[in-house]
Scaffold this motif. Structure first.
Motif, PDB file in Angstrom:
ATOM      1  N   SER A  37    -101.793  -5.535 -68.573  1.00  0.00           N
ATOM      2  CA  SER A  37    -101.500  -6.381 -66.974  1.00  0.00           C
ATOM      3  C   SER A  37    -100.821  -7.243 -68.024  1.00  0.00           C
ATOM      4  O   SER A  37     -99.721  -7.121 -67.281  1.00  0.00           O
ATOM      5  CB  SER A  37    -102.276  -6.956 -66.809  1.00  0.00           C
ATOM      6  OG  SER A  37    -103.277  -7.417 -67.354  1.00  0.00           O
ATOM      7  N   LEU A  38    -100.802  -8.314 -68.760  1.00  0.00           N
ATOM      8  CA  LEU A  38     -99.818  -9.428 -68.754  1.00  0.00           C
ATOM      9  C   LEU A  38     -98.694  -8.356 -69.663  1.00  0.00           C
ATOM     10  O   LEU A  38     -97.679  -9.870 -69.861  1.00  0.00           O
ATOM     11  CB  LEU A  38    -101.239  -9.925 -70.073  1.00  0.00           C
ATOM     12  CG  LEU A  38    -100.587 -11.098 -70.643  1.00  0.00           C
ATOM     13  CD1 LEU A  38    -100.121 -12.149 -69.741  1.00  0.00           C
ATOM     14  CD2 LEU A  38    -101.049 -11.748 -71.887  1.00  0.00           C
ATOM     15  N   THR A  39     -99.216  -7.827 -70.396  1.00  0.00           N
ATOM     16  CA  THR A  39     -97.549  -7.872 -71.040  1.00  0.00           C
ATOM     17  C   THR A  39     -96.472  -6.757 -70.520  1.00  0.00           C
ATOM     18  O   THR A  39     -95.375  -7.539 -69.864  1.00  0.00           O
ATOM     19  CB  THR A  39     -97.658  -6.254 -72.257  1.00  0.00           C
ATOM     20  OG1 THR A  39     -98.640  -6.680 -73.508  1.00  0.00           O
ATOM     21  CG2 THR A  39     -96.399  -5.621 -72.408  1.00  0.00           C
ATOM     22  N   LEU A  40     -97.097  -6.287 -69.047  1.00  0.00           N
ATOM     23  CA  LEU A  40     -95.841  -5.555 -68.207  1.00  0.00           C
ATOM     24  C   LEU A  40     -95.754  -6.411 -67.257  1.00  0.00           C
ATOM     25  O   LEU A  40     -94.660  -6.690 -66.913  1.00  0.00           O
ATOM     26  CB  LEU A  40     -96.896  -5.081 -67.306  1.00  0.00           C
ATOM     27  CG  LEU A  40     -97.322  -3.501 -68.189  1.00  0.00           C
ATOM     28  CD1 LEU A  40     -98.771  -2.376 -67.332  1.00  0.00           C
ATOM     29  CD2 LEU A  40     -95.644  -3.120 -68.831  1.00  0.00           C
ATOM     30  N   ILE A  41     -96.434  -7.766 -66.823  1.00  0.00           N
ATOM     31  CA  ILE A  41     -96.142  -8.838 -65.789  1.00  0.00           C
ATOM     32  C   ILE A  41     -95.066  -9.691 -67.108  1.00  0.00           C
ATOM     33  O   ILE A  41     -93.888 -10.352 -66.139  1.00  0.00           O
ATOM     34  CB  ILE A  41     -97.783  -9.727 -65.532  1.00  0.00           C
ATOM     35  CG1 ILE A  41     -98.396  -8.756 -64.982  1.00  0.00           C
ATOM     36  CG2 ILE A  41     -97.115 -11.699 -64.931  1.00  0.00           C
ATOM     37  CD1 ILE A  41     -99.601  -9.936 -64.400  1.00  0.00           C
ATOM     38  N   ASP A  42     -95.726 -10.046 -67.851  1.00  0.00           N
ATOM     39  CA  ASP A  42     -94.514 -10.788 -68.678  1.00  0.00           C
ATOM     40  C   ASP A  42     -92.980 -10.720 -69.073  1.00  0.00           C
ATOM     41  O   ASP A  42     -92.403 -11.323 -68.743  1.00  0.00           O
ATOM     42  CB  ASP A  42     -95.001 -11.145 -70.104  1.00  0.00           C
ATOM     43  CG  ASP A  42     -95.161 -12.664 -70.809  1.00  0.00           C
ATOM     44  OD1 ASP A  42     -94.514 -13.306 -69.411  1.00  0.00           O
ATOM     45  OD2 ASP A  42     -94.644 -12.684 -72.294  1.00  0.00           O
TER      46      ASP A  42
END
Length: 139
Positions: A109-114
């Motif tokens: 989720s952090l990867t996609l958001i970032d």
């Protein structure tokens, strides 16, 4: 289209081979010593694969065929927004997909958001920069 795909394939192949030698042989003990406690036991191959598909796009678009980019997206502020968004996506993906592929418990989720954020902030910043340049060049 065949010419561009062949250019991409050659760029990707050379990058992958050289990078895998670097990561698998030359730098492996350096990374193990420096961040070994953070590293996953096995890399997340789909994240690494996605990086190795995406990064050569950036090399081809921004280093090998930069004039082709302007043909596709234009040279105005909208073209700068699109080029900036692609640059941001690739830059942020380099960081996030590498972490997702190699570090323990790095969240998808952090990867996609970032990556979305990097694309957005880079695109908007490039568009504003282009508008300022156009304004200053006109006056």
């Amino acid at each position: 289209m065949v010419k561009i795909f062949s250019t991409y394939a050659a760029t990707a192949l050379v990058m992958i081979v050289i990078d895998l030698v670097w990561l698998g042989v030359v730098a492996k003990p350096i990374y193990a010593q420096g961040i070994g406690h953070l590293m996953a036991d096995q890399p997340t191959l789909w994240a690494a694969g996605l990086f190795y598909l995406l990064y050569p796009v950036g090399l081809v678009v921004f280093a090998v065929l930069p004039s082709a980019l302007h043909t596709v997206v234009g040279t105005g502020w909208l073209g700068s927004l699109l080029a900036g968004a692609l640059f941001g996506l690739i830059a942020y993906a380099t960081y996030d997909l590498t972490n997702l592929a190699t570090l323990k418990d790095w969240p998808l989720s952090l990867t996609l958001i970032d990556m979305a954020w990097g694309s957005s902030v880079s695109g908007v910043s490039a568009a504003v920069g282009k508008r300022v340049l156009e304004h200053l060049s006109a006056g």
